[in-house]
Design an enzyme around this catalytic site. Sequence first.
Site, PDB file in Angstrom:
ATOM      1  N   LYS A   1     -11.529  -1.147   4.441  1.00 49.62           N
ATOM      2  CA  LYS A   1     -11.140  -0.389   3.645  1.00 49.62           C
ATOM      3  C   LYS A   1     -12.065  -0.341   2.175  1.00 49.62           C
ATOM      4  O   LYS A   1     -13.202   0.139   2.783  1.00 49.62           O
ATOM      5  CB  LYS A   1      -9.447  -0.723   2.700  1.00 49.62           C
ATOM      6  CG  LYS A   1      -8.579  -0.904   3.804  1.00 49.62           C
ATOM      7  CD  LYS A   1      -7.330  -1.138   3.414  1.00 49.62           C
ATOM      8  CE  LYS A   1      -6.351  -0.948   4.412  1.00 49.62           C
ATOM      9  NZ  LYS A   1      -6.561  -1.009   6.324  1.00 49.62           N
TER      10      LYS A   1
ATOM     11  N   HIS B   1      -5.724  -5.110   0.327  1.00 50.06           N
ATOM     12  CA  HIS B   1      -5.791  -3.022   0.039  1.00 50.06           C
ATOM     13  C   HIS B   1      -5.847  -3.186  -1.264  1.00 50.06           C
ATOM     14  O   HIS B   1      -6.099  -2.729  -2.518  1.00 50.06           O
ATOM     15  CB  HIS B   1      -4.511  -2.871   0.031  1.00 50.06           C
ATOM     16  CG  HIS B   1      -3.770  -1.924   0.342  1.00 50.06           C
ATOM     17  ND1 HIS B   1      -4.063  -0.949   1.423  1.00 50.06           N
ATOM     18  CD2 HIS B   1      -2.913  -2.657   1.789  1.00 50.06           C
ATOM     19  CE1 HIS B   1      -3.819   0.026   2.299  1.00 50.06           C
ATOM     20  NE2 HIS B   1      -2.843  -1.254   3.108  1.00 50.06           N
TER      21      HIS B   1
ATOM     22  N   SER C   1       0.772  -0.965   0.286  1.00 53.83           N
ATOM     23  CA  SER C   1       0.379  -0.206  -0.098  1.00 53.83           C
ATOM     24  C   SER C   1       0.643   1.224  -0.273  1.00 53.83           C
ATOM     25  O   SER C   1       0.230   2.378  -0.424  1.00 53.83           O
ATOM     26  CB  SER C   1      -0.662  -0.149   0.878  1.00 53.83           C
ATOM     27  OG  SER C   1      -0.122  -0.198   2.453  1.00 53.83           O
TER      28      SER C   1
END
Length: 404
Positions: free
Chosen positions: A248, A217, A189
């Site tokens: 996320k 991610h 990330s």
Amino acid sequence: MNYDRVFTQAIDRLHAEGRYRVFIDILRNKGMFPNARCFAGHNGPKPITVWCSNDYLAMGQHPKVIAAMEEALHDVGAGSGGTRNIGGNTHYHIDLENELADLHGKEAALLFTSGYVSNDATLSTLAKVLPGCVVFSDELNHASMIAGIRNAGCEKRVFRHNDLDHLEQLLAAEDGETPKLIAFESVYSMDGDVAPIHEICDLAEKYNALTYLDEVHAVGMYGPRGGGISDREDVTRRLTIIEGTLGKAFGVMGGYIAADRVIIDVIRSYAPGFIFTTSLSPVLVAGALASVRHLKASSEEREAQQVAAALLKGLMADAGLPVMPSTTHIVPLMVGDPVKAKRISDILLAEYGVYVQPINYPTVPRGTERLRFTPGPSHNEAMMRELVGALVEIWDRMELRQAA
């Protein structure tokens, strides 16, 4: 021992190195992301634009997610009632685990309170259950993976980032009968690069190793159903365990693993980080369930996000800003100095109403401090041009180095 002095010196060191973390006081505006309100240093809230959220697809604002959470709140109340084995094994949890197992083409899944906990609990438990296990860890793995491997108390071998030759050298050096586990991420990330998953699986099969892939991610972001890079590259069946987050791209909170039923049962039965903690609120689980189901059926948000990321990278490059190469939705802008990175962040917030946090050591190596932008479907071209204009002005003001 002067305890106060020791604690004060510890904080003073962070200030001296320019990497003291400041947590901004903000509230997001429901249904208007990336617009938010900042309460830090102002007489009343100041409108800002958020550029660094990991709610990549703004699913935390999606009407389906909010409606599901409201329905659950009115259906069962606020909390789960305790640990999963006592009072917190709600039907919402079971539904979401089934949905996540299906997302990754696995037999079963297991929910945790966060992605950090799922990595720590699973990796530490696996290595303890496997006698003499050696874990092979990519050098850029997340802190939660490092913590899990450390807490296992097992032997570890750190291989150079995405370096298949180095990984094979380390694997070949171990006894053929030694239990082995390769732990790595799909999307890293801070740099925005991607692991060679197929090739790592080739090595795992060659040297009889298990694989543990962190997709935090990437879940929701890639693949025909949002299963991550492994979904996009059709490699899920070759992976032993896939770990992901609900905080996320799915926009809520929580972590999970997906694997075959026996492995899931082992972690469920042996991991203290799962057994001895209150389970996620059904309200959160209901929201995550709605988000996962929506993104499995619709690619609209992730396609729009990829367009936004490509546009911002292009605008930054055209303006001569030192945007780092990235093949994913992460847009890192190199600064190379922690004090300057913090100063740029402060100016953007105070003068331009732009919120982006500096990324400093130990998250990234010293000398590679940066700003990390995560444009999403709701960041339009006008916002991007305003952002780039602000960055160019600040770069000129601070006489920073332009891109080569």
